[in-house]
Design an enzyme around this catalytic site. Structure first.
Site, PDB file in Angstrom:
ATOM      1  N   LEU A 156       0.838  -1.192   0.000  1.00  0.00           N
ATOM      2  CA  LEU A 156       0.000   0.000   0.000  1.00  0.00           C
ATOM      3  C   LEU A 156       0.877   1.247   0.000  1.00  0.00           C
ATOM      4  O   LEU A 156       1.963   1.245   0.571  1.00  0.00           O
ATOM      5  CB  LEU A 156      -0.905  -0.009   1.237  1.00  0.00           C
ATOM      6  CG  LEU A 156      -1.866  -1.205   1.326  1.00  0.00           C
ATOM      7  CD1 LEU A 156      -2.692  -1.131   2.583  1.00  0.00           C
ATOM      8  CD2 LEU A 156      -2.772  -1.266   0.112  1.00  0.00           C
ATOM      9  N   CYS A 157       0.384   2.292  -0.624  1.00  0.00           N
ATOM     10  CA  CYS A 157       1.133   3.545  -0.691  1.00  0.00           C
ATOM     11  C   CYS A 157       1.439   4.045   0.717  1.00  0.00           C
ATOM     12  O   CYS A 157       0.590   3.920   1.577  1.00  0.00           O
ATOM     13  CB  CYS A 157       0.336   4.600  -1.443  1.00  0.00           C
ATOM     14  SG  CYS A 157       0.421   4.360  -3.211  1.00  0.00           S
ATOM     15  N   PRO A 158       2.602   4.580   0.971  1.00  0.00           N
ATOM     16  CA  PRO A 158       3.614   4.928  -0.033  1.00  0.00           C
ATOM     17  C   PRO A 158       4.656   3.831  -0.308  1.00  0.00           C
ATOM     18  O   PRO A 158       5.660   4.121  -0.951  1.00  0.00           O
ATOM     19  CB  PRO A 158       4.296   6.132   0.613  1.00  0.00           C
ATOM     20  CG  PRO A 158       4.284   5.815   2.072  1.00  0.00           C
ATOM     21  CD  PRO A 158       2.992   5.060   2.316  1.00  0.00           C
TER      22      PRO A 158
END
Ligand code: SF4
Lengths: 75, 330
Positions: free
Chosen positions: A12-14
């Protein structure tokens, strides 16, 4: 031609941006990197990161819950 | 953002560093819940860097941050947020970074009195001292209220052009943003870190208590952000997907956890964390049934997938809502 492919699925970002950043450090200007992700946030974050850091997004592909970004490393 | 702009106005080259602890709010969440899909998915730090026209370095500190969260020397804030230790840690990392990357000093956007625990006048020197940054740490927004730092004394920065903001009001910052022509001013009042969230902190404390130690992996802290967490027994809990997006996210963990789903009716995917006995699995299955379309049926079929990939189906009566004690919900 794509030099390397980075598998950033399930991250998942970042984190996909961080992995892209780390991979780009190992590449040369002009090299092409393909990043495969499952977090739709990358469609904003990776291009933004590229703009900031002088790399070029060549293509973005949205598939069935999979997102691919092809970028060219800047000078 | 304003701190960077203040210094950039003096012709100083600035680059941003963003530390990813695993608890940062933006990012993970938008990938998971369907209902969040419509919201903008930008990463705030990247956005700010772009507005400022500066480079941004995102640094993964997940591993090193564990020690900060597990053993904060200065304790926790209102929830499980170890803000003061966290700032000391980050400034220390920034100090290492500037040494490695040939930069001269560090700036932060701290303002005296803005946050109750970590931005008091008394804590400012603590961050500078314990991080080892000492007078290489400049806070452009409140510098005039603090002793001059090396960049000011050496004349690299004109102290007169720095600011003297104090207190919780954000009006001076708003005015400054307007002056700089920044119309969308992004500076959340807390809320960029899950550790300041009451519900999240409760889940983290529950996890530590159940495992009898404070160690965690990134997957653990990610999963605390997803689903309903229900602990019917100290030795296991259920993570119940609340909607399709969460279900899809939890699918990725089926190799690492026992998982359950109703097969006779539609219902959510459920992960089981802990070490349930065979009997516990029946209890978990009846709770799983409670969250599916078969909740009013006499009996439903629940499939149980083990970590080794073996699968079996059991029949259970769905648990009645009123039979589930409120304390089970974490
Ligand atoms: S809110 Fe979170 S990231 Fe911010 S200082 Fe506190 S613990 Fe650190």
């Amino acid at each position: 031609m794509i030099k390397e492919t980075l598998n950033a699925r399930r991250l998942l970002c970042p984190l996909p941006v961080i992995r892209t950043q780390d991979k780009v450090k190992q590449l040369q200007a002009g090299d092409r990197l393909e990043v495969i992700c499952t977090d739709p946030g990358v469609m904003q974050d990776i291009p933004a990161w590229c703009r900031i850091n002088g790399h070029k997004v060549l293509e973005t592909i949205s598939g069935d819950h999979e997102y691919i970004i092809i970028l060219e490393v800047g000078a | 953002m304003l701190a960077a702009k203040t210094v950039m106005e003096q012709g100083i080259h600035v680059e941003g560093i963003n530390f990813f602890t695993g608890f940062c709010v933006e990012g993970h969440t938008h990938a998971i819940r369907e209902k969040d899909k419509a919201k903008p998915k930008r990463n705030n730090s990247l956005w700010v860097a772009e507005q400022l026209g500066i480079k941004l370095h995102i640094v993964d500190v997940i591993e090193e941050y564990k020690n900060v969260l597990i053993n904060p020397k200065h304790g926790y804030g209102q929830h499980m947020n170890p803000c003061l230790d966290c700032k000391i840690f980050m400034v220390n990392k920034a100090k290492q970074w500037i040494a490695e990357n040939d930069f001269d000093f560090i700036i932060t956007g701290e303002v005296i009195g803005q946050r109750p625990m970590s931005q008091r006048k008394a804590t400012m020197p603590i961050v500078a001292k314990e991080s080892g940054a000492d007078d290489l740490l400049l806070r452009p927004l409140c510098a005039k209220n603090l002793p001059a730092t090396l960049p000011e004394r050496e004349g690299w920065v004109d102290r007169e052009k720095l600011h003297d903001i104090t207190g919780r009001s954000r009006k001076p910052q708003m005015a400054m943003a307007e002056q700089f022509g920044i119309d969308e001013y992004s500076q959340p009042a807390g809320g960029c870190c899950f550790l300041t969230d009451k519900n999240y902190s409760a889940k983290l404390v529950d996890l530590w208590k159940a495992r009898d130690n404070k160690n965690y992996e990134l997957d653990d802290v990610m999963l605390l952000k997803v689903g309903r967490h229900i602990r019917p027994q100290p030795n296991f809990k259920l993570i119940v997907a609340r909607e399709e997006g969460e279900g899809r996210f939890l699918q990725g963990y089926k190799k690492d956890y026992i998982s359950m789903a109703c097969v006779s009716h539609s219902g959510p995917l459920v992960l089981i964390d802990g070490s349930p006995s065979a009997e516990d699995l029946y209890l978990a299955a009846s709770i799983t049934a409670r969250f599916g379309q078969g909740r009013d049926a006499e009996q439903v079929d629940i499939s149980i997938l083990s970590k080794d990939g073996s699968e079996r189906t059991i029949q259970v009566a769905p648990m009645k809502t009123e039979a589930m004690p409120k304390e089970w919900y974490i």
